[in-house]
Design a protein around this motif. Structure first.
Motif, short mmCIF file in Angstrom:
data_model
loop_
_atom_site.label_atom_id
_atom_site.label_comp_id
_atom_site.label_asym_id
_atom_site.label_seq_id
_atom_site.Cartn_x
_atom_site.Cartn_y
_atom_site.Cartn_z
N LYS A 44 -83.34 -3.74 -36.31
CA LYS A 44 -82.05 -4.64 -35.94
C LYS A 44 -82.30 -5.72 -36.58
N HIS A 45 -80.68 -6.91 -36.94
CA HIS A 45 -81.22 -7.88 -37.44
C HIS A 45 -80.82 -8.90 -36.60
N TYR A 46 -81.50 -9.83 -37.22
CA TYR A 46 -81.35 -11.22 -36.50
C TYR A 46 -80.99 -12.22 -37.78
N GLN A 47 -80.72 -13.79 -37.16
CA GLN A 47 -80.43 -14.55 -37.66
C GLN A 47 -80.78 -16.21 -37.08
N ASN A 48 -81.09 -17.09 -37.33
CA ASN A 48 -81.74 -17.94 -36.59
C ASN A 48 -81.62 -19.56 -37.15
N ASN A 49 -81.97 -20.40 -36.11
CA ASN A 49 -82.23 -21.57 -37.33
C ASN A 49 -83.31 -22.90 -36.46
N ASP A 50 -84.25 -22.40 -36.00
CA ASP A 50 -84.69 -22.84 -34.69
C ASP A 50 -86.15 -22.98 -35.71
N ARG A 51 -86.73 -23.81 -36.39
CA ARG A 51 -88.17 -23.82 -37.06
C ARG A 51 -89.12 -24.06 -36.28
N HIS A 52 -88.61 -25.11 -35.41
CA HIS A 52 -90.41 -25.94 -34.55
C HIS A 52 -90.20 -25.18 -33.21
N THR A 53 -91.57 -25.19 -32.25
CA THR A 53 -91.07 -24.87 -31.13
C THR A 53 -90.64 -26.07 -30.41
N GLN A 54 -90.52 -27.25 -30.38
CA GLN A 54 -89.72 -27.97 -30.28
C GLN A 54 -89.74 -29.08 -30.80
N ASN A 55 -88.85 -30.13 -31.13
CA ASN A 55 -87.77 -30.73 -31.98
C ASN A 55 -87.75 -32.15 -31.06
N LEU A 56 -88.38 -32.80 -31.61
CA LEU A 56 -87.83 -34.26 -30.11
C LEU A 56 -87.26 -35.15 -30.86
N ILE A 57 -87.93 -35.22 -32.18
CA ILE A 57 -87.83 -36.94 -33.16
C ILE A 57 -86.63 -36.33 -34.67
N PHE A 58 -85.55 -37.42 -34.28
CA PHE A 58 -84.63 -37.24 -35.08
C PHE A 58 -84.49 -38.51 -36.21
N SER A 59 -84.48 -38.41 -37.36
CA SER A 59 -84.58 -39.84 -38.45
C SER A 59 -83.00 -39.89 -38.41
N SER A 60 -82.89 -41.08 -38.70
CA SER A 60 -81.67 -41.66 -39.01
C SER A 60 -80.77 -41.68 -40.21
N SER A 61 -82.53 -41.72 -41.02
CA SER A 61 -82.39 -41.94 -42.91
C SER A 61 -82.51 -40.49 -43.67
N LEU A 62 -81.09 -40.66 -44.01
CA LEU A 62 -81.59 -39.30 -44.72
C LEU A 62 -82.56 -38.70 -45.84
N LYS A 63 -83.73 -39.75 -46.38
CA LYS A 63 -84.29 -39.64 -47.34
C LYS A 63 -85.61 -39.04 -46.64
N TYR A 64 -85.93 -39.29 -45.25
CA TYR A 64 -86.99 -38.67 -44.31
C TYR A 64 -86.61 -37.61 -44.44
N GLN A 65 -85.66 -36.55 -44.29
CA GLN A 65 -85.11 -35.58 -44.05
C GLN A 65 -85.10 -34.48 -44.80
N ILE A 66 -85.36 -35.05 -46.24
CA ILE A 66 -85.39 -34.65 -47.16
C ILE A 66 -86.65 -33.52 -47.62
N VAL A 67 -87.74 -34.88 -47.25
CA VAL A 67 -89.16 -33.40 -47.38
C VAL A 67 -89.33 -32.53 -47.52
N PRO A 68 -88.93 -32.11 -46.00
CA PRO A 68 -89.24 -30.72 -44.99
C PRO A 68 -88.49 -29.62 -46.01
N ASN A 69 -87.61 -30.15 -46.56
CA ASN A 69 -86.27 -29.02 -47.04
C ASN A 69 -87.37 -28.90 -48.27
N GLU A 70 -87.83 -28.74 -48.90
CA GLU A 70 -88.44 -28.22 -50.58
C GLU A 70 -89.68 -27.69 -49.43
#
Length: 109
Positions: A34-60
């Motif tokens: 059976k095929h699945y799709q998901n978008n959860d990356r971590h067991t917990q997500n506590l911090i969000f950045s208000s700056s775009l530049k800090y979110q590009i690094v894990p993108n790679e």
């Protein structure tokens, strides 16, 4: 199990009307045929950045088409994450924030 990254973008967090950005990674995997799709990356997500530049690094780390290890719940295979390690960085931020509140309380008192 093994999965594959099918989408990787940086976009505003849909749950937040403020200026927070999120690295949005979608992956697919199969369990017992059976095929699945998901978008959860971590067991917990506590911090969000208000700056775009800090979110590009894990993108790679999650290039579209890249094969990745997916950790899923055997009783609920639709529940999964890409990283099952505990994030000590977020824990440290939470810890020092609580200490700061305690210090501010006693200084105010």
């Amino acid at each position: 199990t093994e999965g594959m990254i099918i989408r990787n973008t940086v976009e505003r967090d849909k749950k937040d009307t403020d200026r927070h950005w999120r690295n949005y990674v979608v992956y697919e995997y199969s369990v017992d045929g059976k095929h699945y799709q998901n978008n959860d990356r971590h067991t917990q997500n506590l911090i969000f950045s208000s700056s775009l530049k800090y979110q590009i690094v894990p993108n790679e780390r999650f290039v579209e088409g890249k094969k990745v290890k997916v950790f899923y719940n055997p009783q609920k295979p639709h529940k999964s994450v890409l990283d099952d390690k505990f994030d000590y960085y977020n824990l440290a931020i939470l810890f020092f924030s609580i200490i700061g509140v305690i210090i501010a309380y006693y200084d105010w008192k």
